[in-house]
Scaffold this motif. Structure first.
Motif, PDB file in Angstrom:
ATOM      1  N   VAL A  25       0.818  -1.210   0.000  1.00 36.57           N
ATOM      2  CA  VAL A  25       0.000   0.000   0.000  1.00 36.57           C
ATOM      3  C   VAL A  25       0.856   1.266   0.000  1.00 36.57           C
ATOM      4  O   VAL A  25       0.601   2.177  -0.787  1.00 36.57           O
ATOM      5  CB  VAL A  25      -1.000  -0.039   1.184  1.00 36.57           C
ATOM      6  N   PRO A  26       1.898   1.394   0.840  1.00 38.63           N
ATOM      7  CA  PRO A  26       2.722   2.602   0.763  1.00 38.63           C
ATOM      8  C   PRO A  26       3.418   2.784  -0.583  1.00 38.63           C
ATOM      9  O   PRO A  26       3.566   3.912  -1.049  1.00 38.63           O
ATOM     10  CB  PRO A  26       3.749   2.408   1.882  1.00 38.63           C
ATOM     11  N   ILE A  27       3.795   1.694  -1.216  1.00 38.86           N
ATOM     12  CA  ILE A  27       4.428   1.813  -2.536  1.00 38.86           C
ATOM     13  C   ILE A  27       3.433   2.364  -3.548  1.00 38.86           C
ATOM     14  O   ILE A  27       3.734   3.277  -4.312  1.00 38.86           O
ATOM     15  CB  ILE A  27       4.999   0.447  -2.985  1.00 38.86           C
ATOM     16  N   VAL A  28       2.239   1.823  -3.559  1.00 39.76           N
ATOM     17  CA  VAL A  28       1.211   2.294  -4.498  1.00 39.76           C
ATOM     18  C   VAL A  28       0.858   3.754  -4.223  1.00 39.76           C
ATOM     19  O   VAL A  28       0.743   4.570  -5.147  1.00 39.76           O
ATOM     20  CB  VAL A  28      -0.039   1.384  -4.420  1.00 39.76           C
ATOM     21  N   LEU A  29       0.702   4.106  -2.951  1.00 45.28           N
ATOM     22  CA  LEU A  29       0.384   5.495  -2.611  1.00 45.28           C
ATOM     23  C   LEU A  29       1.523   6.441  -2.995  1.00 45.28           C
ATOM     24  O   LEU A  29       1.287   7.555  -3.447  1.00 45.28           O
ATOM     25  CB  LEU A  29       0.058   5.615  -1.123  1.00 45.28           C
ATOM     26  N   GLY A  30       2.760   6.008  -2.817  1.00 42.93           N
ATOM     27  CA  GLY A  30       3.903   6.824  -3.207  1.00 42.93           C
ATOM     28  C   GLY A  30       3.963   7.044  -4.709  1.00 42.93           C
ATOM     29  O   GLY A  30       4.270   8.142  -5.183  1.00 42.93           O
ATOM     30  N   ILE A  31       3.661   6.005  -5.477  1.00 41.92           N
ATOM     31  CA  ILE A  31       3.652   6.137  -6.936  1.00 41.92           C
ATOM     32  C   ILE A  31       2.559   7.103  -7.373  1.00 41.92           C
ATOM     33  O   ILE A  31       2.769   7.954  -8.245  1.00 41.92           O
ATOM     34  CB  ILE A  31       3.487   4.744  -7.590  1.00 41.92           C
ATOM     35  N   ARG A  32       1.373   6.992  -6.760  1.00 40.62           N
ATOM     36  CA  ARG A  32       0.277   7.903  -7.114  1.00 40.62           C
ATOM     37  C   ARG A  32       0.614   9.341  -6.735  1.00 40.62           C
ATOM     38  O   ARG A  32       0.321  10.275  -7.488  1.00 40.62           O
ATOM     39  CB  ARG A  32      -1.001   7.464  -6.412  1.00 40.62           C
ATOM     40  N   LEU A  33       1.236   9.549  -5.568  1.00 40.68           N
ATOM     41  CA  LEU A  33       1.618  10.889  -5.139  1.00 40.68           C
ATOM     42  C   LEU A  33       2.644  11.496  -6.072  1.00 40.68           C
ATOM     43  O   LEU A  33       2.560  12.670  -6.442  1.00 40.68           O
ATOM     44  CB  LEU A  33       2.162  10.842  -3.712  1.00 40.68           C
ATOM     45  N   ALA A  38       3.108  10.746  -9.253  1.00 44.47           N
ATOM     46  CA  ALA A  38       2.449  11.053 -10.522  1.00 44.47           C
ATOM     47  C   ALA A  38       1.642  12.339 -10.418  1.00 44.47           C
ATOM     48  O   ALA A  38       1.657  13.173 -11.331  1.00 44.47           O
ATOM     49  CB  ALA A  38       1.555   9.890 -10.951  1.00 44.47           C
ATOM     50  N   ARG A  39       0.956  12.524  -9.316  1.00 48.81           N
ATOM     51  CA  ARG A  39       0.170  13.751  -9.115  1.00 48.81           C
ATOM     52  C   ARG A  39       1.087  14.977  -9.031  1.00 48.81           C
ATOM     53  O   ARG A  39       0.784  16.030  -9.578  1.00 48.81           O
ATOM     54  CB  ARG A  39      -0.665  13.613  -7.839  1.00 48.81           C
ATOM     55  N   ARG A  40       2.222  14.836  -8.349  1.00 52.28           N
ATOM     56  CA  ARG A  40       3.175  15.944  -8.245  1.00 52.28           C
ATOM     57  C   ARG A  40       3.735  16.323  -9.613  1.00 52.28           C
ATOM     58  O   ARG A  40       3.824  17.497  -9.962  1.00 52.28           O
ATOM     59  CB  ARG A  40       4.309  15.563  -7.294  1.00 52.28           C
ATOM     60  N   ARG A  41       4.083  15.304 -10.403  1.00 48.01           N
ATOM     61  CA  ARG A  41       4.593  15.590 -11.747  1.00 48.01           C
ATOM     62  C   ARG A  41       3.538  16.249 -12.621  1.00 48.01           C
ATOM     63  O   ARG A  41       3.843  17.139 -13.408  1.00 48.01           O
ATOM     64  CB  ARG A  41       5.097  14.296 -12.405  1.00 48.01           C
TER      65      ARG A  41
END
Length: 171
Positions: free
Chosen positions: A48-56, A58-61
């Protein structure tokens, strides 16, 4: 102790004696539940933290991209686009790099030719001039930070219909 230890080696090394057979037990429901709980825990703690980090990320970019595109549309300087060679670093590079280079060339020229009395005064003059110029440039770079926008006090252009549409929606 009589005899050899060869006959007792399975017992010595923790293995079961010959003739005694233990039947392996099959997996039980408890073992399956423990394995399932372990998998769920690994997914929750790591996945879950890995998936949330990837989504965060992507949103930042995406937000940085929108910010850059908007800055380009408005003709404003791009954020964080100063580069490594700022005026202050360039001045320090001149003040330090030129004298080092001049004296290195002076050493090599003095080794290759017999004109050392003429080489060192000129190398010293160029080195001192480079230090003085680098100091002046560094002082100017720190006193007057560059203006990020040519028209920093100018009013930004806004289409007049933007505000008219917003006023009429709520009346």
């Amino acid at each position: 102790m009589t005899g050899s230890l060869l006959g007792t080696w399975p017992v010595l090394f923790g293995q079961m004696a010959e003739g005694v057979r233990l039947e392996p037990a099959g997996p039980t429901l408890l073992m399956w539940l423990i394995a399932l709980a372990g998998c769920v825990a690994v997914i929750l703690v790591i996945g879950v933290p890995i998936v949330l980090g990837i989504r965060l990320d992507a949103r930042r970019r995406e937000m940085e991209h929108q910010e850059r595109m908007r800055a380009i549309e408005l003709g404003r300087p791009l954020p964080d686009e100063t580069g490594w060679w700022t005026p202050a670093r360039l001045a320090v590079g001149i003040g330090i790099g030129v004298p080092i280079g001049v004296f290195a060339i002076g050493v090599k020229a003095a080794e290759l030719s017999g004109a050392a009395p003429f080489i060192w005064p000129s190398a010293g003059a160029v080195g001192v001039a480079a230090v003085i110029c680098g100091t002046v440039l560094a002082a100017r770079a720190t006193m007057n930070p560059p203006n990020t926008s040519a028209n920093s006090h100018a009013k930004p252009y806004v289409h007049p219909d933007v505000y008219d549409a917003a006023e009429h929606q709520h009346s």
